[in-house]
Design a protein around this motif. Sequence first.
Motif, mmCIF file in Angstrom:
data_model
loop_
_atom_site.group_PDB
_atom_site.id
_atom_site.type_symbol
_atom_site.label_atom_id
_atom_site.label_comp_id
_atom_site.label_asym_id
_atom_site.label_seq_id
_atom_site.Cartn_x
_atom_site.Cartn_y
_atom_site.Cartn_z
ATOM 1 N N GLN A 1 -9.668 14.639 61.907
ATOM 2 C CA GLN A 1 -9.050 13.204 62.034
ATOM 3 C C GLN A 1 -10.159 12.222 62.647
ATOM 4 N N LEU A 2 -11.209 12.844 63.207
ATOM 5 C CA LEU A 2 -12.367 11.984 63.678
ATOM 6 C C LEU A 2 -13.366 11.315 62.579
ATOM 7 N N PHE A 3 -13.225 11.856 61.260
ATOM 8 C CA PHE A 3 -14.146 11.582 60.352
ATOM 9 C C PHE A 3 -13.538 10.205 60.048
ATOM 10 N N GLU A 4 -14.389 9.389 59.251
ATOM 11 C CA GLU A 4 -14.009 8.086 58.798
ATOM 12 C C GLU A 4 -13.640 8.357 57.239
ATOM 13 N N ALA A 5 -13.125 7.548 56.670
ATOM 14 C CA ALA A 5 -12.164 7.634 55.613
ATOM 15 C C ALA A 5 -13.159 8.485 54.373
ATOM 16 N N THR A 6 -14.467 7.786 54.281
ATOM 17 C CA THR A 6 -15.052 8.220 53.071
ATOM 18 C C THR A 6 -16.162 9.348 53.496
ATOM 19 N N ASP A 7 -16.091 9.803 54.699
ATOM 20 C CA ASP A 7 -16.993 10.859 55.074
ATOM 21 C C ASP A 7 -16.866 12.101 54.515
ATOM 22 N N LEU A 8 -15.894 12.377 53.962
ATOM 23 C CA LEU A 8 -15.693 13.887 53.347
ATOM 24 C C LEU A 8 -15.591 13.821 51.700
ATOM 25 N N GLU A 9 -15.604 12.653 51.036
ATOM 26 C CA GLU A 9 -15.298 12.290 49.853
ATOM 27 C C GLU A 9 -16.351 13.287 48.936
ATOM 28 N N ALA A 10 -17.674 13.306 49.269
ATOM 29 C CA ALA A 10 -18.740 14.069 48.704
ATOM 30 C C ALA A 10 -18.443 15.486 48.450
ATOM 31 N N VAL A 11 -17.876 16.041 49.766
ATOM 32 C CA VAL A 11 -17.677 17.507 49.908
ATOM 33 C C VAL A 11 -16.485 17.829 49.175
ATOM 34 N N LEU A 12 -15.468 16.945 49.392
ATOM 35 C CA LEU A 12 -14.180 17.358 48.580
ATOM 36 C C LEU A 12 -14.208 17.298 46.971
ATOM 37 N N GLY A 13 -15.100 16.303 46.677
ATOM 38 C CA GLY A 13 -15.379 15.935 45.323
ATOM 39 C C GLY A 13 -15.945 17.350 44.665
ATOM 40 N N GLU A 14 -16.475 18.282 45.380
ATOM 41 C CA GLU A 14 -17.298 19.612 44.881
ATOM 42 C C GLU A 14 -16.267 20.812 44.838
ATOM 43 N N ARG A 15 -14.945 20.651 45.470
ATOM 44 C CA ARG A 15 -14.038 21.551 45.650
ATOM 45 C C ARG A 15 -13.983 22.607 44.174
ATOM 46 N N HIS A 16 -14.353 21.907 43.117
ATOM 47 C CA HIS A 16 -14.076 22.969 42.039
ATOM 48 C C HIS A 16 -15.064 23.973 41.962
ATOM 49 N N ARG A 17 -16.195 23.898 42.851
ATOM 50 C CA ARG A 17 -17.137 25.018 42.605
ATOM 51 C C ARG A 17 -16.683 26.042 43.236
ATOM 52 N N VAL A 18 -15.950 26.313 44.348
ATOM 53 C CA VAL A 18 -15.245 27.195 45.258
ATOM 54 C C VAL A 18 -14.119 27.528 44.211
ATOM 55 N N LEU A 19 -13.335 26.633 43.741
ATOM 56 C CA LEU A 19 -12.193 26.940 42.926
ATOM 57 C C LEU A 19 -12.265 27.585 41.575
ATOM 58 N N TYR A 20 -13.524 27.658 41.177
ATOM 59 C CA TYR A 20 -13.849 28.411 39.880
ATOM 60 C C TYR A 20 -14.594 29.280 39.989
ATOM 61 N N SER A 21 -15.061 29.826 41.390
ATOM 62 C CA SER A 21 -16.038 30.577 41.487
ATOM 63 C C SER A 21 -15.821 32.223 40.927
ATOM 64 N N GLY A 22 -16.694 32.709 40.478
ATOM 65 C CA GLY A 22 -16.359 34.083 39.837
ATOM 66 C C GLY A 22 -16.082 35.100 40.922
ATOM 67 N N GLN A 23 -16.655 34.896 42.018
ATOM 68 C CA GLN A 23 -16.520 35.803 43.137
ATOM 69 C C GLN A 23 -16.267 34.904 44.390
ATOM 70 N N PRO A 24 -14.974 34.585 44.565
ATOM 71 C CA PRO A 24 -14.753 33.513 45.960
ATOM 72 C C PRO A 24 -15.069 33.887 47.226
ATOM 73 N N ALA A 25 -14.795 35.359 47.411
ATOM 74 C CA ALA A 25 -15.017 35.972 48.834
ATOM 75 C C ALA A 25 -16.805 35.927 48.979
ATOM 76 N N GLU A 26 -17.339 36.202 48.085
ATOM 77 C CA GLU A 26 -18.869 36.060 48.090
ATOM 78 C C GLU A 26 -19.312 34.647 48.308
ATOM 79 N N ALA A 27 -18.850 33.826 47.579
ATOM 80 C CA ALA A 27 -19.224 32.450 47.608
ATOM 81 C C ALA A 27 -18.799 31.622 48.935
ATOM 82 N N ILE A 28 -17.418 32.239 49.619
ATOM 83 C CA ILE A 28 -17.169 31.418 50.710
ATOM 84 C C ILE A 28 -17.690 32.206 51.723
#
Length: 776
Positions: A186-213
């Motif tokens: 809640q302390l972040f400004e509105a756009t601070d996390l956009e770049a990270v959340l925009g990359e969520r597909h990288r984890v979503l589509y990982s072939g080995q999610p436990a390893e990636a995380i």
Amino acid sequence: MGLEARRREQIEEVIERLTGDDHDHPPPFSESELYRTAADVGIPVWEPEVKKRFTGRILDELNYERDSVAQTFVPVVGKGLIEAIKTAAETVVPALNSELPQSLRRRLQDWCELHGFESLEHTAVQTIIARQAVLGVLLQAVLYERLRQQHGWPALDTTSKNALRQIEERTGHLGFEACVLDDVVQLFEATDLEAVLGERHRVLYSGQPAEAIGRLYEALLPNECRRKIGQHRTPPEIGNLMQTWATSGGDAVLDPGMGASGLSTPFHPRWDVSTDPGDITGIDRSPIAARMGITAQTLARQATTAQLTDFLDLAPGDLDHDVDAVVCNPPYTRYQELPTAYRTERNAQAKDRTGLEIPGTSPLYAYFLYHLRQFLDPGDRAAVIVPHVFLARAYGTPLKRFLLREFHVNALLLFDPNTESAFENAQTTELILFLEARSESEETDVTRFVRVDERQDVPSLVDAVRNGERRDPDWGVVHCVEQADLNPEQKWDRLFDPIDVETSPHLTPLSELADVRRGLQTGENDFFCLTQETVDAWGIEPRFLERMVPKPEYVEGYDIRSDDWEHYRDDDRPTWLLYYTERIKGVPATTYDDEAGRADWNEVATTEEPDFSVVEYLRHGLAEHDDLSTRSTVHSREPWYRVERGDIAPILIAPMGRSSLRFLLNETNARHLNSYYGIYPDPMIGRIEQKALLAYLNSTFVNKIISRGLHTLSGGLKKIEPGDAKDIPVIDPREVPDTVVSTLADSFDDLREAARRDEDEEPIISRIDSVLKREL
């Protein structure tokens, strides 16, 4: 339009088609999908050179890679995402360093205590918490995206507060259980996390999610932070091995200390394998760990529940079903890093449950092993990965007794410590225990001690654990021992390297003719061990100095002479030891504050006129040498600069080495520090007899014997303890014919001269071995 411009346009069209209308980035795609789409837009991928260049450009443009198991192209979860998380986290660190609401500050301090962090006042801790918060909201966004595809939810708003609100409104998933990290978000400004959340597909589509995380978490938290509470990611091949052995299709599996679920996640998230567990229950104290595990399991399409609790507080009745198997990578936390009250409580709990006398020096993973037995019925299995050191330590004796009593100890599998550890940055050699719960009336079978020297596929290792015979495969060792013959009082680490060395009845323990002692402990070598340059610069008087044997890494060969010491001194190596018994006028006394973790000293004393130059050096150390001020071992002495006493040893052991240990003749009047052990022979054993003993100790014969007592540290470094050195069976040169003593002494002189001239030592060692073989 030029060819290059046309090709860029075609590549953009290929990416757009692969992505589709409902995605920001392409889901995993196969080679056939890629090349069919490329051909549709006019790229001649049937031409080998065009195909190669096109594939490279597509993967570079998307930052994807080929998953060789699934034979698809998937996103890279790596440096780009890690840097995006770090950058986003930096934006909120100033807010954590400002005046926070008292309730939030209190909860963040509790978070620090739970995860073994230092005070919230440190910027480094604030940075870590900020990174955890960003990772936490990324995981929530990944789960939202996964469920959105199932339920047709609206696309995620990637502004910070809107994203959290949207997630909370749409799902009650356990992975989203509220924690203090959500307040940090809640302390972040509105756009601070956009770049990270925009990359969520990288984890979503990982072939080995436990390893990636798990890799993300490791990259975001310094190793020291994870080491303190014993967090180490389980590599996927190890998790696959443990799960394959312990579980079968449909099993209810318990995963204590689940972390990113590297042990219990299915091998590939887009396969349905008949041997996959039916249900996973993950246990972890940390909410961020639970989020990692739940995310990985959900992406892998594995039915999972998580409980936020200390596993040692969990009872079988707290679960809504029986457990069929346990897979576990428990925290490796050392006893010194456990709060005293917690350690006392867990020790009493384990004693009460097992009826055994359990040392208070037991690490946390030992208590996990004592605790997990109650969740298993006879025939149920457990695969647990732990450090191997308990096999040879005193606290391991009751643990081994417990394992022998409660389980069929099917196998112990040790990865060769001379190779790189499977756990990055972990100072340990990994050991997997393959256990099957049994009743007391059941007879036991063989226990297999399996050492893996070369990387092997999982089927080969599973076969060795299940069916290994009394033979050595070409990749390591399989040594079978009847479980009934295993003695918990003995050191089991020696059973991974069984050797056939028959010791002569004429040999005697080294302790019968010599004492073995650790070297001096200064408490802070950087301050008490001086170079000649430092001595000259401060004008330290000779009466306060003693000669010191240089570190083992500086000493080559099998002896150290006075000329060597002078060479090391002139080469500006630390060769002088600050060594004085009496109190020195003008040096402040100190008191050590346990709570503050540092020493306080009387500044008034510094106004006294010093009688000696050494006083200025000692005062300088207290004021400027921060490490010196934080060492309780120094400030518990009286006076604090009085290094412990010790005699000059004629024979030295360099107790650590990569292959064999070295026994050195000390021909100096220098004292040794704790990087050596000193051997002090009986006064009746003269110099010739000492050299004969040294020839024996540096022989192949002894090297084989003492290899049984060596403790293998991370990276393959081997170490012997003083107690083991005292037990080395040796010749007594007083009982050996004079001609043999003379021959061995001359051979040792030849050996040390050969080492100094960098000549081949093997013929001389072979000569020593021949003498010993003939005599013994």
